[in-house]
Scaffold this motif. Structure first.
Motif, PDB file in Angstrom:
ATOM      1  N   CYS A 256      56.954  38.621  18.092  1.00 19.32           N
ATOM      2  CA  CYS A 256      56.651  37.545  19.101  1.00 19.32           C
ATOM      3  C   CYS A 256      57.505  37.474  20.213  1.00 19.32           C
ATOM      4  O   CYS A 256      56.982  37.241  21.308  1.00 19.32           O
ATOM      5  CB  CYS A 256      56.122  36.357  18.453  1.00 19.32           C
ATOM      6  N   VAL A 257      58.765  36.927  20.090  1.00 18.22           N
ATOM      7  CA  VAL A 257      59.719  36.714  21.229  1.00 18.22           C
ATOM      8  C   VAL A 257      59.769  38.115  21.916  1.00 18.22           C
ATOM      9  O   VAL A 257      59.835  37.958  22.957  1.00 18.22           O
ATOM     10  CB  VAL A 257      60.950  36.241  20.640  1.00 18.22           C
ATOM     11  N   THR A 258      59.900  39.245  21.230  1.00 22.08           N
ATOM     12  CA  THR A 258      60.013  40.521  21.866  1.00 22.08           C
ATOM     13  C   THR A 258      58.788  40.753  22.908  1.00 22.08           C
ATOM     14  O   THR A 258      58.776  41.051  24.102  1.00 22.08           O
ATOM     15  CB  THR A 258      60.141  41.406  21.049  1.00 22.08           C
ATOM     16  N   LEU A 259      57.629  40.280  22.710  1.00 21.21           N
ATOM     17  CA  LEU A 259      56.278  40.392  23.297  1.00 21.21           C
ATOM     18  C   LEU A 259      56.437  39.404  24.791  1.00 21.21           C
ATOM     19  O   LEU A 259      55.988  39.828  25.664  1.00 21.21           O
ATOM     20  CB  LEU A 259      55.162  40.215  22.638  1.00 21.21           C
ATOM     21  N   ILE A 260      56.709  38.211  24.136  1.00 23.94           N
ATOM     22  CA  ILE A 260      56.902  37.259  25.352  1.00 23.94           C
ATOM     23  C   ILE A 260      57.844  37.681  26.401  1.00 23.94           C
ATOM     24  O   ILE A 260      57.868  37.782  27.558  1.00 23.94           O
ATOM     25  CB  ILE A 260      57.293  35.853  24.694  1.00 23.94           C
ATOM     26  N   ALA A 261      59.031  38.239  25.766  1.00 26.41           N
ATOM     27  CA  ALA A 261      60.075  38.572  26.826  1.00 26.41           C
ATOM     28  C   ALA A 261      59.689  39.802  27.568  1.00 26.41           C
ATOM     29  O   ALA A 261      59.967  39.958  28.926  1.00 26.41           O
ATOM     30  CB  ALA A 261      61.430  39.221  25.985  1.00 26.41           C
ATOM     31  N   LEU A 262      58.996  40.769  26.896  1.00 26.43           N
ATOM     32  CA  LEU A 262      58.471  42.022  27.864  1.00 26.43           C
ATOM     33  C   LEU A 262      57.245  41.552  28.859  1.00 26.43           C
ATOM     34  O   LEU A 262      57.199  41.954  30.048  1.00 26.43           O
ATOM     35  CB  LEU A 262      57.548  42.915  27.108  1.00 26.43           C
ATOM     36  N   SER A 263      56.720  40.513  28.515  1.00 23.06           N
ATOM     37  CA  SER A 263      55.458  39.972  29.447  1.00 23.06           C
ATOM     38  C   SER A 263      56.201  39.188  30.529  1.00 23.06           C
ATOM     39  O   SER A 263      55.850  39.398  31.679  1.00 23.06           O
ATOM     40  CB  SER A 263      54.784  38.915  28.894  1.00 23.06           C
ATOM     41  N   VAL A 264      57.356  38.568  30.362  1.00 19.52           N
ATOM     42  CA  VAL A 264      58.235  37.650  31.181  1.00 19.52           C
ATOM     43  C   VAL A 264      58.750  38.707  32.188  1.00 19.52           C
ATOM     44  O   VAL A 264      58.898  38.679  33.508  1.00 19.52           O
ATOM     45  CB  VAL A 264      58.943  36.664  30.675  1.00 19.52           C
ATOM     46  N   PHE A 265      59.269  39.880  31.603  1.00 20.07           N
ATOM     47  CA  PHE A 265      59.884  40.950  32.168  1.00 20.07           C
ATOM     48  C   PHE A 265      59.002  41.500  33.150  1.00 20.07           C
ATOM     49  O   PHE A 265      59.208  41.820  34.413  1.00 20.07           O
ATOM     50  CB  PHE A 265      60.215  41.736  31.222  1.00 20.07           C
ATOM     51  N   ALA A 266      57.878  41.873  32.821  1.00 25.20           N
ATOM     52  CA  ALA A 266      56.721  42.555  33.743  1.00 25.20           C
ATOM     53  C   ALA A 266      56.357  41.664  34.707  1.00 25.20           C
ATOM     54  O   ALA A 266      56.189  42.154  35.979  1.00 25.20           O
ATOM     55  CB  ALA A 266      55.548  42.760  32.689  1.00 25.20           C
ATOM     56  N   GLY A 267      55.957  40.365  34.506  1.00 29.93           N
ATOM     57  CA  GLY A 267      55.716  39.388  35.265  1.00 29.93           C
ATOM     58  C   GLY A 267      56.668  39.175  36.442  1.00 29.93           C
ATOM     59  O   GLY A 267      56.408  38.923  37.632  1.00 29.93           O
ATOM     60  N   PHE A 268      58.092  39.037  35.909  1.00 32.55           N
ATOM     61  CA  PHE A 268      59.147  38.848  36.979  1.00 32.55           C
ATOM     62  C   PHE A 268      58.986  39.875  37.945  1.00 32.55           C
ATOM     63  O   PHE A 268      59.247  39.623  39.091  1.00 32.55           O
ATOM     64  CB  PHE A 268      60.309  38.627  36.076  1.00 32.55           C
ATOM     65  N   PHE A 269      58.840  41.016  37.628  1.00 30.93           N
ATOM     66  CA  PHE A 269      59.380  42.477  38.525  1.00 30.93           C
ATOM     67  C   PHE A 269      57.885  42.618  39.253  1.00 30.93           C
ATOM     68  O   PHE A 269      58.013  43.351  40.423  1.00 30.93           O
ATOM     69  CB  PHE A 269      59.578  43.650  37.610  1.00 30.93           C
ATOM     70  N   ASN A 270      56.848  42.310  38.887  1.00 28.47           N
ATOM     71  CA  ASN A 270      55.524  42.321  39.775  1.00 28.47           C
ATOM     72  C   ASN A 270      55.185  41.598  40.476  1.00 28.47           C
ATOM     73  O   ASN A 270      54.475  41.551  41.611  1.00 28.47           O
ATOM     74  CB  ASN A 270      54.420  42.872  38.593  1.00 28.47           C
ATOM     75  N   TRP A 271      55.577  40.106  40.209  1.00 24.75           N
ATOM     76  CA  TRP A 271      54.781  39.121  41.093  1.00 24.75           C
ATOM     77  C   TRP A 271      55.956  38.205  41.508  1.00 24.75           C
ATOM     78  O   TRP A 271      55.518  37.196  42.491  1.00 24.75           O
ATOM     79  CB  TRP A 271      53.986  38.274  39.914  1.00 24.75           C
ATOM     80  N   THR A 272      57.275  38.399  41.458  1.00 26.30           N
ATOM     81  CA  THR A 272      58.240  37.584  42.135  1.00 26.30           C
ATOM     82  C   THR A 272      58.891  38.300  43.078  1.00 26.30           C
ATOM     83  O   THR A 272      59.151  39.446  43.110  1.00 26.30           O
ATOM     84  CB  THR A 272      59.327  36.831  41.205  1.00 26.30           C
ATOM     85  N   ILE A 273      59.242  37.555  44.461  1.00 28.20           N
ATOM     86  CA  ILE A 273      59.903  38.057  45.293  1.00 28.20           C
ATOM     87  C   ILE A 273      61.492  38.580  44.940  1.00 28.20           C
ATOM     88  O   ILE A 273      61.857  39.675  45.116  1.00 28.20           O
ATOM     89  CB  ILE A 273      60.425  37.081  46.377  1.00 28.20           C
ATOM     90  N   PHE A 274      62.110  37.957  44.087  1.00 29.21           N
ATOM     91  CA  PHE A 274      63.330  38.337  43.559  1.00 29.21           C
ATOM     92  C   PHE A 274      63.079  39.625  42.627  1.00 29.21           C
ATOM     93  O   PHE A 274      64.058  40.593  42.705  1.00 29.21           O
ATOM     94  CB  PHE A 274      64.070  37.267  42.777  1.00 29.21           C
ATOM     95  N   GLY A 275      62.335  39.728  41.960  1.00 22.93           N
ATOM     96  CA  GLY A 275      61.953  40.838  41.076  1.00 22.93           C
ATOM     97  C   GLY A 275      61.677  42.156  41.752  1.00 22.93           C
ATOM     98  O   GLY A 275      62.223  43.319  41.629  1.00 22.93           O
ATOM     99  N   LYS A 276      60.621  42.018  43.063  1.00 25.97           N
ATOM    100  CA  LYS A 276      60.579  42.988  44.041  1.00 25.97           C
ATOM    101  C   LYS A 276      61.769  43.481  44.436  1.00 25.97           C
ATOM    102  O   LYS A 276      61.869  44.736  44.908  1.00 25.97           O
ATOM    103  CB  LYS A 276      59.486  42.328  44.782  1.00 25.97           C
ATOM    104  N   ALA A 277      62.634  42.669  44.896  1.00 24.90           N
ATOM    105  CA  ALA A 277      63.962  43.032  45.584  1.00 24.90           C
ATOM    106  C   ALA A 277      64.910  43.806  44.573  1.00 24.90           C
ATOM    107  O   ALA A 277      65.347  44.747  44.993  1.00 24.90           O
ATOM    108  CB  ALA A 277      64.700  41.771  46.041  1.00 24.90           C
ATOM    109  N   LEU A 278      64.697  43.371  43.262  1.00 21.32           N
ATOM    110  CA  LEU A 278      65.561  44.357  42.456  1.00 21.32           C
ATOM    111  C   LEU A 278      64.871  45.469  42.249  1.00 21.32           C
ATOM    112  O   LEU A 278      65.679  46.806  42.227  1.00 21.32           O
ATOM    113  CB  LEU A 278      65.326  43.657  40.788  1.00 21.32           C
TER     114      LEU A 278
END
Length: 344
Positions: free
Chosen positions: A203-225
């Motif tokens: 469960c924690v891995t799935l949550i972390a992966l979801s946060v990971f995907a959201g961070f890179f797809n929807w945040t300015i900082f993630g898009k900068a990375l």
């Protein structure tokens, strides 16, 4: 092999694959942003588990001394690297993040360690101690040679790995430890017994992966990375500070490693050098995923976990060799593909 044994092996494969997925994602991220193959990713995993174990015993872990040492080295490295451009702002950041933060976390740890606050609190403290080490490690070892070739960066990565293993032995000792699971409950699904800790890992891995995907797809900082990973020169020309992108990638990697460590600690005995094999298996998954695709990396990590489980049943003495051999066909295929592509 009957169905019950197969189900148990599948369960072990999913749990191991979940842990390897977090490690492999960190490796892919760091390589994409900085071109560094972070051989020492497994050390974050091992040090987090060892930190939780020390806190459970009411002792201040050696992690605090490692963090303070790394903070001082990172401060010295940044002062030397930017000696011609040292302003008040940079000096204040160095003092805050490399000196004040490690000391503050050390005092927090010394305060809470004797209280034995429980597994959740100990895990939070362990993650807080490991998290800043990512940025510090980048600034100590890799930022000064950020423009070097991949081979030079790989050699530096191995040097960092062996250095961390040495200080791990110094600060944590050679004894193996296990940590208390978040829950001792277990559930029966027919003939299969599933522990609550195993469910928590997935469960924690799935949550972390979801946060990971959201961070890179929807945040300015993630898009900068992502931009830094795609084109470092273009990202720099667009105003993205590539050095900060490298520090952020290493910080995220340290966080993923710390989460992996607190999850895997109750499931196996951890030593100061246990992270090496965990990191290598994560590397196998990253290679199988092409070192570019996060979804493929997750799938590859599950394949590695299940393969390891099957190899443990059929040929336990050769388990590690067989797992690492999974990358041989992929490397051969990519070599032949690149060769044929070069002539096409």
């Amino acid at each position: 092999m009957d169905l019950t044994v197969l189900l148990f092996l599948f369960q072990d494969g999913v749990i191991n694959g979940a842990v390897y997925a977090l490690v492999a994602l960190a490796l892919v991220l760091v390589f994409a942003v900085t071109r560094v193959i972070l051989v020492s990713q497994g050390e974050f995993v091992a040090f987090a588990a060892l930190t939780v174990s020390a806190l459970e015993n009411g002792r201040a872990p050696g992690t605090i001394w490692l963090l303070i040492t790394m903070g001082l080295l990172a401060a010295a490295s940044e002062i030397v690297l930017f000696r011609k451009d040292l302003g008040i702002g940079r000096l204040c950041r160095i003092a805050a993040f490399d000196i004040a933060l490690p000391v503050g976390l050390a005092f927090l740890t010394w305060t809470v360690a004797p209280l034995k606050l429980g597994t959740f609190a100990n895990s939070v403290v362990a993650i807080l101690l490991i998290l800043p080490m990512g940025s510090m490690l980048y600034r100590i070892a890799f930022q000064p040679i950020a423009t070097a070739s991949v081979l030079v960066l790989l050699i530096a990565a191995f040097g960092v790995h062996f250095s961390l293993m040495g200080v791990g032995l110094l600060f944590f000792g050679p004894e193996g430890v296990g940590t208390t699971p978040f829950s001792a409950e277990s559930f029966s699904l027919g003939t299969l017994v599933v522990s609550a800790q195993s469910i928590l890992v997935v469960c924690v891995t799935l949550i972390a992966l979801s946060v990971f995907a959201g961070f890179f797809n929807w945040t300015i900082f993630g898009k900068a990375l992502r931009a830094s990973a795609s084109n470092r020169v273009g990202a720099r020309l667009s105003g993205i500070p590539v050095e900060l992108a490298g520090q952020a990638a290493f910080t995220i990697a340290a966080g993923l490693g710390a989460v992996s460590g607190v999850l895997v600690g109750p499931l196996t005995t951890m030593y100061y050098d246990s992270g090496f094999l965990i990191g290598l298996k994560g590397f196998v998954a990253a290679i199988l995923g092409g070192l570019v695709s996060f979804p493929l990396t997750v799938i590859a990590a599950l394949v590695v976990g299940f393969a390891e489980s099957m190899f443990s049943f059929w040929a336990s003495s050769f388990k590690e060799v067989l797992v690492f051999s999974l990358i041989v066909p992929i490397l051969l295929w990519r070599s032949l593909y690149s060769t044929s592509g070069g002539h096409g």
